[in-house]
Design an enzyme around this catalytic site. Structure first.
Site, PDB file in Angstrom:
ATOM      1  N   CYS A 200       0.887  -1.163   0.000  1.00 41.95           N
ATOM      2  CA  CYS A 200       0.000   0.000   0.000  1.00 41.95           C
ATOM      3  C   CYS A 200       0.918   1.203   0.000  1.00 41.95           C
ATOM      4  O   CYS A 200       1.573   1.492   0.999  1.00 41.95           O
ATOM      5  CB  CYS A 200      -0.921   0.039   1.222  1.00 41.95           C
ATOM      6  SG  CYS A 200      -1.887   1.563   1.305  1.00 41.95           S
TER       7      CYS A 200
ATOM      8  N   CYS B 180      -0.693   4.316   2.445  1.00 42.01           N
ATOM      9  CA  CYS B 180      -0.613   4.208   3.910  1.00 42.01           C
ATOM     10  C   CYS B 180      -0.363   2.767   4.297  1.00 42.01           C
ATOM     11  O   CYS B 180       0.777   2.318   4.307  1.00 42.01           O
ATOM     12  CB  CYS B 180      -1.854   4.779   4.578  1.00 42.01           C
ATOM     13  SG  CYS B 180      -3.430   4.237   3.895  1.00 42.01           S
ATOM     14  N   SER B 181      -1.412   2.017   4.565  1.00 39.58           N
ATOM     15  CA  SER B 181      -1.199   0.658   5.055  1.00 39.58           C
ATOM     16  C   SER B 181      -2.435  -0.197   4.848  1.00 39.58           C
ATOM     17  O   SER B 181      -2.721  -1.063   5.661  1.00 39.58           O
ATOM     18  CB  SER B 181      -0.861   0.699   6.540  1.00 39.58           C
ATOM     19  OG  SER B 181      -1.883   1.433   7.210  1.00 39.58           O
ATOM     20  N   CYS B 182      -3.194   0.052   3.782  1.00 41.18           N
ATOM     21  CA  CYS B 182      -4.398  -0.732   3.517  1.00 41.18           C
ATOM     22  C   CYS B 182      -3.999  -2.205   3.409  1.00 41.18           C
ATOM     23  O   CYS B 182      -2.995  -2.536   2.772  1.00 41.18           O
ATOM     24  CB  CYS B 182      -5.079  -0.264   2.233  1.00 41.18           C
ATOM     25  SG  CYS B 182      -5.618   1.458   2.320  1.00 41.18           S
TER      26      CYS B 182
END
Lengths: 122, 197
Positions: free
Chosen positions: B98, B101-103
């Site tokens: 991702c 961000c951090s999906c």
């Protein structure tokens, strides 16, 4: 398969939460989502912006991912202020109340907002 | 006198204000923490992979409509609303990142590992996937293409690793036991030695 590089950043691992506050911050955001108060699209945008801003301030700041939940918390604070759920000023006042309550609580006892000598409101 | 760090004070302030205004309940917060600390994790994804290795019809369903196929095993909800299964083949290896961000596909993999959230992984997975894989100890044949999937809040990806040789006749549970989290992100391959060595 070659041997993994032990010094690599990518080999470092950790449990999902390194401290209780990280879990609390995570869960608060999920609870707001479940209540329909934020969408994941808004969330990804806000978190992405926080991460980007932090990297702009210090390019190496989050290289090991250790301050990830600091960004997470900041994104939540920003988003709820933007949505009028709780203003930055309200959160700052409440934080000050918790700080006074903490100082007024003898070591080893549970810290509750009611211990704030100024009344806990804010 | 007690002490709380600055960030602990901020979290307490946030939670108490949200509770007071009726936006969240403390019991809900505790339940969410419990769920993500101990109940949801890569075991869920491993069950999906093992089923797909044994049941061609399930694999076909997974290819066609991963969200529904995964939900049929009981894994759905937050972060898994729109899933795509990326099947590794000798010709193509899939790697998930991702970049924003951090999906991450929470229902099947739990919460992401630290490195997945780190800027070096998020940028290098796109620019130098082979180098990143080498750091994970994965060397793919030169002719294998690497396909990068950039997760978003709308779409999350689960890599279906190739079933390793030497696992003929294994049960679904035995197969699930060798499927690692990293293999479902694409930063590892599954080997039969993991359990039977």
């Amino acid at each position: 398969m070659s041997a993994p590089d032990a010094a690599s950043l990518f080999r470092r691992d950790a449990p999902p939460f390194r401290a209780p506050w990280e879990a609390q911050a995570f869960a608060l955001t999920v609870a707001l989502h479940d209540k329909g108060l934020l969408t994941w699209a808004e969330w990804a945008e806000a978190l992405g912006a926080e991460i980007k801003a932090a990297q702009a301030r210090d390019p190496a700041s989050c290289d090991d991912g250790s301050d990830y939940y600091l960004r997470w918390l900041a994104a939540t604070e920003t988003l709820i202020a933007r949505k009028g759920i709780a203003s930055e000023a309200a959160l700052a006042a409440r934080k000050a109340a918790w700080e006074r309550a903490t100082e007024a609580t003898p070591h080893g006892q549970e810290i509750v907002l009611a211990n704030d000598p100024l009344g806990g409101a804010g | 006198m007690s002490h709380l760090s600055d960030v602990e004070l901020r979290v307490r302030a946030l939670e108490s204000v949200l509770v007071e205004k009726g936006y969240v309940e403390p019991a809900t917060i505790d339940a969410i923490v419990q769920t993500y600390e101990s109940e949801i994790g890569p075991k869920n994804g491993a069950a999906v992979v093992a089923r797909s290795w044994l049941d061609p019809q399930f694999a076909a369903w997974l290819k066609r409509d991963a969200t529904a196929a995964i939900a049929s095993l009981g894994f759905s909800g937050r972060g898994g609303e729109h899933m795509v299964a990326c099947f590794n083949t000798p010709e193509e290896h899939n790697l998930v990142v991702c970049t924003l961000c951090s999906c991450y596909p929470w229902p099947v993999l739990g919460l992401p590992p630290t490195w997945y959230k780190s800027p070096p992984y998020r940028s290098r997975a796109v620019m130098d996937p082979r180098g990143v894989l080498a750091e994970f100890g994965v060397a793919l044949p030169a002719e294998t293409r690497i396909r990068i999937w950039d997760s978003t809040s709308e779409m999350r990806y689960l890599v279906i690793p190739m079933r390793p040789a030497g696992t003929e006749g294994w049960s679904e549970a035995e197969l699930a036991a060798i499927v690692t989290r990293d293999s479902m992100i694409g930063t590892a391959v599954v080997t039969a030695e993991a359990v039977r060595a």
